[in-house]
Design a protein around this motif. Sequence first.
Motif, PDB file in Angstrom:
ATOM      1  N   HIS A 425       0.841  -1.201   0.000  1.00  0.00           N
ATOM      2  CA  HIS A 425       0.000   0.000   0.000  1.00  0.00           C
ATOM      3  C   HIS A 425       0.880   1.255   0.000  1.00  0.00           C
ATOM      4  O   HIS A 425       0.893   2.021   0.983  1.00  0.00           O
ATOM      5  N   GLU A 427       0.531   3.983  -1.425  1.00  0.00           N
ATOM      6  CA  GLU A 427      -0.222   5.235  -1.411  1.00  0.00           C
ATOM      7  C   GLU A 427      -0.481   5.755   0.000  1.00  0.00           C
ATOM      8  O   GLU A 427      -0.760   6.949   0.201  1.00  0.00           O
ATOM      9  N   HIS A 429       1.753   5.711   2.464  1.00  0.00           N
ATOM     10  CA  HIS A 429       2.995   6.284   3.022  1.00  0.00           C
ATOM     11  C   HIS A 429       3.210   5.834   4.477  1.00  0.00           C
ATOM     12  O   HIS A 429       3.487   6.650   5.356  1.00  0.00           O
TER      13      HIS A 429
END
Length: 493
Positions: A425, A427, A429
């Motif tokens: 994942h 995205e 961060h």
Amino acid sequence: MNSNKKTNKGIVTFALFIATFLSAVEGTIVSTAMPTIVGDLKGISIMNWVFSIYLLTTTLSTPVYGKLVDELGRKPVFITGLLVFLIGSMLSGLSTSMPQLIAWRAVQGIGAGAILPISNTIIADIYPPDKRAQVMGLNNSAWGIASVAAPLLGGLIVDNLSWKWVFFINVPIGLVSILLIWINLREDKHYAHGKLDIWGIIWLSLTIGGILYGVEVLNKTHINVVAAVSVFIAAIIGLILFIRQEKRAADPIILLDLFKKRTFVIQNFAVAMMSIFLIAFDVYVPSWTQGLLGLPATIAGFATTPSSILWIFGSFLAGIFLGKMTPRKILMLSMGLLVISGTVFVFLPVDTPFYAFLIIGVFLGTGFGITVTSSTIISQSIVAPENVGMATSFNTLVRTLSQSISISAFGIVMNRSLIHGIHAHPEAHLNVNMFNKMINPHTVDQLPDKLIPLMHQIYHNGLQNVFTIAVGCMALAFILNLLKQKNYHIDNK
């Protein structure tokens, strides 16, 4: 022992419980005090060795005490070990630097290696197997009580006295235990019948030390492959040399003929695999209830309390089963209960309610109590009387070593699971430090609310991986137990 009639069993049992509780509480209570210790002594980069060195020296010294206790007698060796533990405790409290504390914790661990195996050996001497199971269960319950009481006791000591009293408090209590044992335990004299197997101790130390340190190296964020391989090679060489030495030693530390008894091997393998699951349960269930359910640490810690209480009940059942069932059937029952109960963890959803952990703990605690108590008593019963101490210490050794290895191994599994989830994942961060905040109810508010469900899922996947491996280990023991074994009769007289 012919002089058992003179032994005050009640007082001796109480004294053994005190000593066992002191050694059990030492790990957790130091964890509670460690932030304060680091603030005073500095040395945060090496603070892990405060725990690791204690665990290492405890593990290394256990088989040595097992040999000495069969040759020199229970009472003198136990008292000596407990005195070493108390000296290490006093000097740990007097430490003025982190290296000093680490050194004295090593001494403390050397003494701690005597406490549990010799306690169980003394219990074997003064109680018949049916009563022995109940008393061992009571004595071993000290570990469960310690897991609950230590954080509270450690907090009170640090807040109201000083971190030094985390160590100092052992001394007066331990001296009471020594005095009670000295006055109330009677035994026949044991005479040494051979030279101490020094080379056996050296090669066994190299083997165990190499395994524990190698796993520790693998658990670091940046793994030094060369160091890890070198350490494991050293451990393998140590094992080969140890086996060679024990075959020719006149008075070996561990009698290799014990491994010719299939029941002895299976019983100890089973308790080793159970110990691996026990670590997963004790370490990661509070983490689950705290990190995923958002419960405060004081409540989350009670998730494992039913298992500690039912451990005593399981030991009571073991005493009944030992007189009526074969070792194979007892282990099939207890390990079957553990495998089934443990498998439930693999399928629990993220939002599992707190009471579910309490219910599962009832069944696990019963299984733990039956397995540990019966394996110890069976191991003692199928060896010659002069080797009871050795058999008991070996049983303790495999439990301690399995737990020591699995702590680091599960850390590796969890870290790799988190990293895999983070990479899956990009995205979001995420980073590993964010999960440290997530599992602490006091810091979870520092994270964006929108990330919490995803982080819960990633952490839950890691927990499932840990419990899948832990249950798999117990399943191996269950399968191995299906092999044909000699039906040893456990005499309850």
